[in-house]
Design an enzyme around this catalytic site. Structure first.
Site, PDB file in Angstrom:
ATOM      1  N   HIS A  17       0.844  -1.202   0.000  1.00 32.31           N
ATOM      2  CA  HIS A  17       0.000   0.000   0.000  1.00 32.31           C
ATOM      3  C   HIS A  17       0.884   1.259   0.000  1.00 32.31           C
ATOM      4  O   HIS A  17       0.627   2.203  -0.737  1.00 32.31           O
ATOM      5  CB  HIS A  17      -0.881   0.044   1.251  1.00 32.31           C
ATOM      6  N   LYS A  41     -16.887  -6.725   5.840  1.00 31.99           N
ATOM      7  CA  LYS A  41     -15.692  -7.555   5.617  1.00 31.99           C
ATOM      8  C   LYS A  41     -15.115  -8.093   6.928  1.00 31.99           C
ATOM      9  O   LYS A  41     -14.099  -8.782   6.929  1.00 31.99           O
ATOM     10  CB  LYS A  41     -14.612  -6.746   4.893  1.00 31.99           C
ATOM     11  N   ARG A  90      -1.821  -5.697  -8.555  1.00 31.38           N
ATOM     12  CA  ARG A  90      -0.697  -6.580  -8.271  1.00 31.38           C
ATOM     13  C   ARG A  90      -0.472  -7.600  -9.363  1.00 31.38           C
ATOM     14  O   ARG A  90       0.620  -7.858  -9.789  1.00 31.38           O
ATOM     15  CB  ARG A  90      -0.929  -7.333  -6.952  1.00 31.38           C
ATOM     16  N   SER A 128      -2.966  -7.753   2.591  1.00 26.31           N
ATOM     17  CA  SER A 128      -3.271  -7.662   4.023  1.00 26.31           C
ATOM     18  C   SER A 128      -3.702  -9.029   4.537  1.00 26.31           C
ATOM     19  O   SER A 128      -3.379  -9.425   5.658  1.00 26.31           O
ATOM     20  CB  SER A 128      -4.399  -6.653   4.260  1.00 26.31           C
TER      21      SER A 128
END
Ligand code: ADP
Length: 163
Positions: A17, A41, A90, A128
């Site tokens: 990030h 989430k 990514r 994460s």
């Protein structure tokens, strides 16, 4: 004043990030790292904890600030008088979801552009979710997250107060 919003869960912030934030900061006068509430989430860190960790890591970066938002991203972008949304890409696996999200946001407001930034190659495998998994299992996450995030993860998984 060119402003970009970099939205995400940041549960927690990783070096990937931060790499994206630093790249975006070169292109915009102001970059707002916007931590999404994202209750559905079931984040490991509370909104306040996620914000505090982001704040800590961006305070030395000029033109970068941290904030939280809840609700529709595009409305937040307009409220903050921003012109663009920054997202990280990514791998090909990110593409389909990000593409859908970008086109949907364009449908909602065609004046806002989405910019994709690729991180340094060593961060392309980083998420994460993986960092949390490693920390939960007692592995060392030093290479993947800033020191404050590393200690917050250690505290979280030891049951102590995080920040
Ligand atoms: P979200 O829940 O919105 O996916 P994340 O915090 O997981 O929130 O990610 C926010 C943004 O940062 C997304 O665009 C994601 O693709 C990007 N991102 C996450 N990890 C990395 C990384 N290692 N390198 C580059 N971009 C990343």
């Amino acid at each position: 004043m060119r402003t970009a919003i970099y939205p995400g869960s940041f549960d927690p912030l990783t070096n990937g990030h931060l790499d994206v934030v630093q790249r975006a900061a070169k292109l915009f006068d102001r970059v707002v790292v916007a931590v999404a509430k994202n209750e559905d989430k079931h984040p490991l860190f509370t909104l306040d904890e996620r914000l505090a960790l982001v704040k800590q890591e961006v305070r030395h970066l000029s033109g970068v600030e941290a904030d939280t938002f809840d609700g529709l991203l595009i409305e937040y972008v307009v409220d903050r008088k921003a012109q663009a949304i920054v997202r990280g890409l990514r791998a090909v696996s990110d593409f389909e979801f990000e593409f859908q999200l970008a086109l949907m946001n364009r449908k909602l407001n065609e004046n806002i552009e989405t910019i994709f930034m690729m991180p340094k190659d060593t961060y392309t495998f980083l998420s994460s979710r993986i960092v949390k998994e490693i920390a939960r299992l007692g592995g060392d996450v030093e290479a993947f997250v800033p020191p404050h995030v590393r200690s917050a993860l250690a505290k979280k998984f030891s049951g102590a107060k995080t920040i």
